[in-house]
Structure formats: structure tokens, C-alpha cells
Design an enzyme around this catalytic site. Structure first.
Site, PDB file in Angstrom:
ATOM      1  N   SER A 145      42.072  -0.943  -1.891  1.00 33.73           N
ATOM      2  CA  SER A 145      41.946  -0.607  -3.312  1.00 33.73           C
ATOM      3  C   SER A 145      40.466  -0.444  -3.627  1.00 33.73           C
ATOM      4  O   SER A 145      39.610  -0.924  -2.860  1.00 33.73           O
ATOM      5  CB  SER A 145      42.507  -1.760  -4.156  1.00 33.73           C
ATOM      6  OG  SER A 145      42.130  -1.618  -5.518  1.00 33.73           O
ATOM      7  N   TYR A 160      43.721 -10.603  -6.224  1.00 32.69           N
ATOM      8  CA  TYR A 160      43.842  -9.214  -5.754  1.00 32.69           C
ATOM      9  C   TYR A 160      42.518  -8.750  -5.135  1.00 32.69           C
ATOM     10  O   TYR A 160      42.503  -8.172  -4.045  1.00 32.69           O
ATOM     11  CB  TYR A 160      44.241  -8.320  -6.930  1.00 32.69           C
ATOM     12  CG  TYR A 160      44.654  -6.915  -6.552  1.00 32.69           C
ATOM     13  CD1 TYR A 160      45.806  -6.676  -5.827  1.00 32.69           C
ATOM     14  CD2 TYR A 160      43.881  -5.815  -6.946  1.00 32.69           C
ATOM     15  CE1 TYR A 160      46.194  -5.376  -5.491  1.00 32.69           C
ATOM     16  CE2 TYR A 160      44.257  -4.514  -6.622  1.00 32.69           C
ATOM     17  CZ  TYR A 160      45.419  -4.305  -5.890  1.00 32.69           C
ATOM     18  OH  TYR A 160      45.796  -3.020  -5.564  1.00 32.69           O
TER      19      TYR A 160
HETATM   20  N1  NAD Z   1      48.838   2.108  -8.126  1.00 29.90           N
HETATM   21  C1  NAD Z   1      47.542   1.837  -8.119  1.00 29.90           C
HETATM   22  O1  NAD Z   1      46.833   2.097  -9.100  1.00 29.90           O
HETATM   23  C2  NAD Z   1      46.913   1.211  -6.902  1.00 29.90           C
HETATM   24  C3  NAD Z   1      45.515   1.167  -6.847  1.00 29.90           C
HETATM   25  C4  NAD Z   1      44.909   0.618  -5.741  1.00 29.90           C
HETATM   26  C5  NAD Z   1      45.673   0.131  -4.709  1.00 29.90           C
HETATM   27  N2  NAD Z   1      47.029   0.187  -4.791  1.00 29.90           N
HETATM   28  C6  NAD Z   1      47.776  -0.334  -3.650  1.00 29.90           C
HETATM   29  O2  NAD Z   1      48.720   0.625  -3.250  1.00 29.90           O
HETATM   30  C7  NAD Z   1      49.829  -0.022  -2.620  1.00 29.90           C
HETATM   31  C8  NAD Z   1      51.133   0.509  -3.223  1.00 29.90           C
HETATM   32  O3  NAD Z   1      51.188   0.108  -4.570  1.00 29.90           O
HETATM   33  P1  NAD Z   1      51.917   0.934  -5.730  1.00 29.90           P
HETATM   34  O4  NAD Z   1      50.928   1.067  -6.823  1.00 29.90           O
HETATM   35  O5  NAD Z   1      52.573   2.136  -5.174  1.00 29.90           O
HETATM   36  O6  NAD Z   1      52.972  -0.136  -6.246  1.00 29.90           O
HETATM   37  P2  NAD Z   1      54.545  -0.314  -6.000  1.00 29.90           P
HETATM   38  O7  NAD Z   1      54.876  -1.623  -6.611  1.00 29.90           O
HETATM   39  O8  NAD Z   1      55.266   0.886  -6.475  1.00 29.90           O
HETATM   40  O9  NAD Z   1      54.664  -0.363  -4.414  1.00 29.90           O
HETATM   41  C9  NAD Z   1      54.488  -1.542  -3.660  1.00 29.90           C
HETATM   42  C10 NAD Z   1      55.373  -1.460  -2.456  1.00 29.90           C
HETATM   43  O10 NAD Z   1      55.215  -2.672  -1.688  1.00 29.90           O
HETATM   44  C11 NAD Z   1      56.499  -3.174  -1.394  1.00 29.90           C
HETATM   45  N3  NAD Z   1      56.450  -4.617  -1.155  1.00 29.90           N
HETATM   46  C12 NAD Z   1      55.998  -5.592  -1.973  1.00 29.90           C
HETATM   47  N4  NAD Z   1      56.196  -6.799  -1.394  1.00 29.90           N
HETATM   48  C13 NAD Z   1      56.772  -6.576  -0.185  1.00 29.90           C
HETATM   49  C14 NAD Z   1      57.208  -7.403   0.873  1.00 29.90           C
HETATM   50  N5  NAD Z   1      57.103  -8.744   0.821  1.00 29.90           N
HETATM   51  N6  NAD Z   1      57.749  -6.828   1.974  1.00 29.90           N
HETATM   52  C15 NAD Z   1      57.876  -5.479   2.050  1.00 29.90           C
HETATM   53  N7  NAD Z   1      57.488  -4.647   1.082  1.00 29.90           N
HETATM   54  C16 NAD Z   1      56.941  -5.184  -0.031  1.00 29.90           C
HETATM   55  C17 NAD Z   1      57.344  -2.799  -2.606  1.00 29.90           C
HETATM   56  O11 NAD Z   1      58.705  -2.856  -2.298  1.00 29.90           O
HETATM   57  C18 NAD Z   1      56.863  -1.371  -2.819  1.00 29.90           C
HETATM   58  O12 NAD Z   1      57.505  -0.494  -1.920  1.00 29.90           O
HETATM   59  C19 NAD Z   1      49.617  -1.522  -2.811  1.00 29.90           C
HETATM   60  O13 NAD Z   1      49.057  -2.066  -1.630  1.00 29.90           O
HETATM   61  C20 NAD Z   1      48.604  -1.573  -3.943  1.00 29.90           C
HETATM   62  O14 NAD Z   1      47.833  -2.741  -3.922  1.00 29.90           O
HETATM   63  C21 NAD Z   1      47.679   0.713  -5.864  1.00 29.90           C
END
Ligand code: NAD
Length: 256
Positions: A145, A160
Site C-alpha cells: 500500500s 495497517y
Molecule cells: N482499496 C484500496 O484503496 C487499497 C489501497 C492500498 C492497498 N490495498 C490492498 O489491496 C488488497 C486488496 O484490498 P481491496 O481494497 O480489494 O479490499 P477487499 O476487501 O475487496 O479485498 C480483500 C481480499 O482479501 C481477502 N481476505 C481477507 N482475509 C482473508 C483471509 N484470512 N484469507 C483469505 N483471504 C482473505 C478477502 O476475501 C478479499 O478477497 C489488500 O491487501 C489491501 O490492503 C487496497
């Protein structure tokens, strides 16, 4: 040159594929010709996505997996290997964010964030890397991130921040060890993107949104699909001499 980004014949595992950025990346992998393995806890969601990818002409396989549980990871990786026979690409995308400063984060929440974001990545790598080493080929992309390298004064998310900085450290360490086995390991640092994680949190926080738009040279959050180009680059032979890098996909948000 034209084939550098082509993933035909490759098997790509997406950990955390049931929604958001992971589901998007899985679609992109399939579009670029990879056979995709979808891992997450919610199997019914994965089955739906697998059907969607198959209907669009791609190849997908779903396996339930809780990345924090060693037996579950081991079992899911075995299922993928039995199904496809190999793993070429691993996208470690599973993640969670819980807001709070160190003062108001419970030890339970701290452990949850570190377990999913860091231990989950370690376990996935532990079980996927041996096959990559024996075949002397692998591409690992860890989703970190912007919060690995910066923090916001309008929103404290200390667990985080710590977990995503740990992802950077893990990426660097593994990259140094496994380049000799032709395995490249990099991380991506998304800025703000709409997803299940952010739709009801960051996107509902007007003060945060306003400050993100104001500070960001792009003056907007990322659009759906805007992370995929970087993930495809780091997952394909286009990045054969690139390892241990952290590529920020944030519209310039981290330029100070
Ligand atoms: N959306 C943003 O703005 C953003 C920004 C920076 C980083 N991220 C990172 O991107 C990644 C995806 O996030 P997102 O925003 O798409 O959110 P999201 O909640 O849609 O996706 C998260 C995914 O992780 C899975 N997950 C969570 N716990 C789990 C576990 N114990 N076992 C297996 N799977 C698990 C969920 O089922 C889901 O598929 C994350 O690592 C998040 O930290 C997101």
C-alpha cells in the site's frame, strides 16, 4: 517484444480473489491468457468469479483458503498443483485494514491485521516457492500500500501501516534470496481505490477523501482496473530483471 506481457500457458494464483483489487487482477490475468486459481475464504464468491471468467473465455479454478491458517494454505496450494500441475505467478492480495492509533487498537485487532496482511503472505510464499524453485521460474507480486511508505494525519491506521511496511521488508528479503532461482518478487503500493474494504470506510470519510483529492496530483482516487497494468508487468516476462521493487500506483499521492 510483443509477447513480453503474454501470460499464455502460465498458472496464476490470486490469494484474496473474492472481491476488489484481487478479483480485478484475476480477470486481467485470464484476459492475458493465464489459467487462474482463485483463493479466499468465501468459496461461493470464488465460484461466481470462476464462472464469469470461464464465460468470458478464460480458465479458472477456485479453492477455499484462509491465508492465516497454515493447513488451509497448504491444502489450497496442493489443490492448485493437482489441478494445474504448477504455479508460475502468485499475487498475494489478501488484506484487511482496521483504523485506530496504537492507543485505541486492541491487541486482538492488531493480531488480526498482522495475521492476514503479513503472516498470510509468508504462508502463501512458504508453500508456493518450493515448486517455483524446482522449476526455476516464478513471479510473486505482493500487494502492499502507499501506507507502507507514508501515513495520513487525518486517519490513523497504525496496525495497517506496520503490516504494509512489513510486506516491503518481506518482499526485499525474499527477493534477495530467490533471484538466483529466477523468481522475481516485487510489491505494489496502491493509493485509494474503491473496493469492499474502502466503500464503506474511506469512501464514506469526507475529511479523508477531501484531503486525498487535495494532496493527490491526480486529484482523484484510482479507477477500477488502474492497478492491473502494474500487476501484469510484474507478473510477466516484461519484468524478468526487476526484483525487490515497490511500485506505487497512486496518481502521485506520495510525492511530497
Ligand atoms: N482499496 C484500496 O484503496 C487499497 C489501497 C492500498 C492497498 N490495498 C490492498 O489491496 C488488497 C486488496 O484490498 P481491496 O481494497 O480489494 O479490499 P477487499 O476487501 O475487496 O479485498 C480483500 C481480499 O482479501 C481477502 N481476505 C481477507 N482475509 C482473508 C483471509 N484470512 N484469507 C483469505 N483471504 C482473505 C478477502 O476475501 C478479499 O478477497 C489488500 O491487501 C489491501 O490492503 C487496497
Amino acid at each position: 517484444m510483443k509477447d513480453l506481457f503474454d501470460l499464455k500457458g502460465k498458472v496464476a494464483v490470486v490469494a484474496g480473489a473474492s472481491s476488489g483489487l484481487g478479483a480485478d487482477a484475476a480477470r486481467a490475468y485470464a484476459e492475458y491468457g493465464a489459467q487462474v486459481a482463485l483463493l479466499a475464504r468465501r468459496k461461493e464468491r470464488l465460484d461466481e468469479l470462476a464462472e464469469e471468467i470461464t464465460a468470458a473465455g478464460g480458465t479458472a479454478f477456485a479453492a477455499a483458503c484462509d491465508v492465516t491458517v497454515e493447513e488451509s494454505v497448504k491444502n489450497a496450494v496442493e489443490q492448485v498443483l493437482t489441478h494445474y500441475g504448477k504455479i508460475d505467478i502468485l499475487l498475494n492480495n489478501a488484506g484487511v485494514a482496521i483504523k485506530g492509533s496504537v492507543e485505541d487498537t486492541s491487541a486482538e485487532d492488531w493480531d488480526k491485521v498482522m495475521d492476514i496482511n503479513v503472516k498470510g503472505m509468508y504462508l502463501m510464499c512458504k508453500y508456493v516457492i518450493p515448486g517455483m524453485r524446482s522449476r526455476q521460474y516464478g513471479k510473486i507480486v505482493n500487494v502492499a500500500s502507499v501506507n507502507a511508505v507514508m501515513a495520513s494525519k487525518t486517519l490513523a491506521r497504525h496496525s495497517y501501516n506496520a503490516s504494509k511496511a512489513a510486506v516491503r521488508g518481506l518482499t526485499m528479503g525474499m527477493a534477495a534470496t530467490y533471484m538466483k532461482d529466477n523468481i522475481t518478487i516485487n510489491s505494489v503500493g496502491p493509493g485509494l481505490f474503491e473496493s469492499e474494504m474502502t466503500a464503506n470506510t474511506l469512501f464514506k470519510n469526507e475529511e479523508y477523501l477531501e484531503s486525498y483529492r487535495k494532496t493527490n496530483p491526480a486529484s482523484r482516487p484510482g479507477r477500477q482496473g488502474e492497478l492491473n497494468g502494474t500487476i501484469l508487468f510484474l507478473s510477466s516476462d516484461a519484468s524478468s530483471y526487476v526484483t525487490s521493487q515497490h511500485i506505487l500506483v497512486d496518481g502521485g499521492y506520495t510525492i511530497i
